[in-house]
Design a protein around this motif. Structure first.
Motif, PDB file in Angstrom:
ATOM      1  N   GLU A   1      11.381  -3.603   7.448  1.00 19.40           N
ATOM      2  CA  GLU A   1      11.653  -2.494   6.547  1.00 19.40           C
ATOM      3  C   GLU A   1      11.385  -2.989   5.115  1.00 19.40           C
ATOM      4  O   GLU A   1      10.701  -1.998   4.409  1.00 19.40           O
TER       5      GLU A   1
ATOM      6  N   LYS B   1       4.391   0.976   1.143  1.00 18.56           N
ATOM      7  CA  LYS B   1       4.506   2.368   0.800  1.00 18.56           C
ATOM      8  C   LYS B   1       4.117   2.264  -0.597  1.00 18.56           C
ATOM      9  O   LYS B   1       3.382   3.347  -1.108  1.00 18.56           O
ATOM     10  N   GLU B   2       4.915   1.285  -1.609  1.00 21.00           N
ATOM     11  CA  GLU B   2       4.389   1.362  -2.714  1.00 21.00           C
ATOM     12  C   GLU B   2       2.956   1.000  -3.098  1.00 21.00           C
ATOM     13  O   GLU B   2       2.373   1.664  -3.970  1.00 21.00           O
TER      14      GLU B   2
ATOM     15  N   VAL C   1      13.690  -1.860  -4.760  1.00 21.97           N
ATOM     16  CA  VAL C   1      13.593  -3.181  -4.176  1.00 21.97           C
ATOM     17  C   VAL C   1      14.067  -4.355  -5.153  1.00 21.97           C
ATOM     18  O   VAL C   1      14.934  -5.044  -4.580  1.00 21.97           O
TER      19      VAL C   1
ATOM     20  N   SER D   1       8.528  -0.965   2.765  1.00 21.11           N
ATOM     21  CA  SER D   1       8.897  -0.342   1.486  1.00 21.11           C
ATOM     22  C   SER D   1       7.600  -0.902   0.195  1.00 21.11           C
ATOM     23  O   SER D   1       7.280  -0.086  -0.267  1.00 21.11           O
TER      24      SER D   1
END
Ligand code: LMR
Length: 335
Positions: free
Chosen positions: A319, A326-327, A125, A323
């Motif tokens: 999106e 998710k981290e 990212v 992400s």
């Protein structure tokens, strides 16, 4: 120091000062808007020290702190024009450039802790976001930490509803605008250098920032109350003018990259303590009353602010947000 070393240092000093050498010296103007004794200010100084030493004086770093050279918005324009070569703006200030995805860092409670933050900035990212700057003539070099933000005002702030109708200064970020409106407050974008006077004269009632920025701008002298919400994050992207950076001799660029890497480690290692010390100093001054929300109150802040995520999906990108979720999940935290 031995006489021989002294003589050598003196000779080298003369060489550096000689007009011929000065003509060939590469000058990097590093402009920023905070005080020298802040995480970013000390990181810039560390970079100057390392860069000049590692390049053997071929490069001179001129650091201009506290908006001396350019204020917030001006500094990005100056970088793109090549009037300065290096900046470290807050991640909240890239929206006006067209890189609105950077405002993902402004989402309330997006980082449960700094470990998750570092996984994001050091991972794909962080790289993807820097790639978005290339088309703007900017190269991203590093992410520097500051810290989690607290709220300040001239009235006691315990619950989100206490922020209703408060005029609050924010950075130039649509996510922060949405955040303050979610509290029923009235957000006002303003350059960092203008905040103290705006608070002193009542142009705004309050603001948000990590303690290191609040203290070094003496905001505690003009804010009677502050609440340790830690509701959002403030960090930096160290950036350079792409044309300048690509035009450097390869060996010099490599030496500067090494200096930046070590200055980044230094800046990120001191950030938390700088904020802890700033908070302790403000408490000791007795000028601002600091309030720590109860568990229930902290939950009320999260409940009031988390809807900003959904509202800002279209701007920041669903999106990209996922992400980051998710981290956080990988570290055991559910958004
Ligand atoms: C602010 O404008 O509040 C901050 O971005 C200033 C800074 O650079 O830390």
């Amino acid at each position: 120091m031995k006489l021989s070393k002294l003589l050598c240092a003196a000779a080298f000093g003369c060489l550096l000062a000689s007009p011929a050498f000065a003509q060939n010296q590469i000058v990097i103007k590093f402009s920023h808007v905070v005080a020298p004794d802040t995480p970013k200010g000390k990181g810039a100084e560390k970079f100057r020290e390392l860069a000049e030493a590692r390049t053997g004086g071929k490069v001179k770093i001129e650091v201009y702190p506290n908006s001396q050279l350019y204020k917030d918005k001006e500094e990005l324009e100056a970088l793109q024009l090549g009037a300065v070569q290096m900046l470290a703006p807050s991640l909240a200030k890239f929206g006006p450039l067209g890189a609105k995805e950077f405002e993902v860092f402004d989402l309330p409670y997006i980082f449960p802790n700094k470990d998750v933050l570092v996984r994001v900035t050091n991972g794909p990212v962080g790289k993807q976001l820097f790639q978005k700057l290339e088309s703007k003539g900017i190269t991203g070099l590093a992410y520097w930490d500051n810290g989690f933000k607290i709220m300040s005002a001239n009235k006691p702030i315990h619950l989100p509803t206490d922020m209703k109708a408060q005029k609050l200064r924010i950075q130039s970020s649509k996510v922060l605008d949405s955040q303050m409106r979610a509290l029923g407050a009235l957000p006002q974008v303003m350059a960092f250098s203008e905040v103290y006077q705006a608070l002193q004269t009542g142009v705004v009632d309050g603001t948000e920032n990590p303690p290191s920025n609040m203290y070094t701008q003496k905001m505690h002298e003009v804010q009677k109350h502050a609440t340790l919400t830690n509701h959002g994050y403030l960090g930096y992207a160290v950036i350079v003018n792409k044309k300048f950076w690509d035009g450097l001799p390869a060996d010099v660029r490599t030496q500067l990259e090494g200096a930046m890497k070590d200055a980044t480690t230094f800046a990120n290692d001191i950030a938390q303590k700088e904020n802890d010390d700033a908070l302790a100093a403000m408490k000791a001054s007795g000028k601002t009353e600091f309030y720590t929300p109860t568990k229930e109150e902290a939950e009320a802040w999260r409940k009031a602010l988390l809807p900003v995520h959904k509202e800002m999906e279209g701007r920041v990108g669903k999106e990209l947000m996922e992400s980051l979720y998710k981290e956080a999940a990988a570290a055991g935290f559910k958004m």
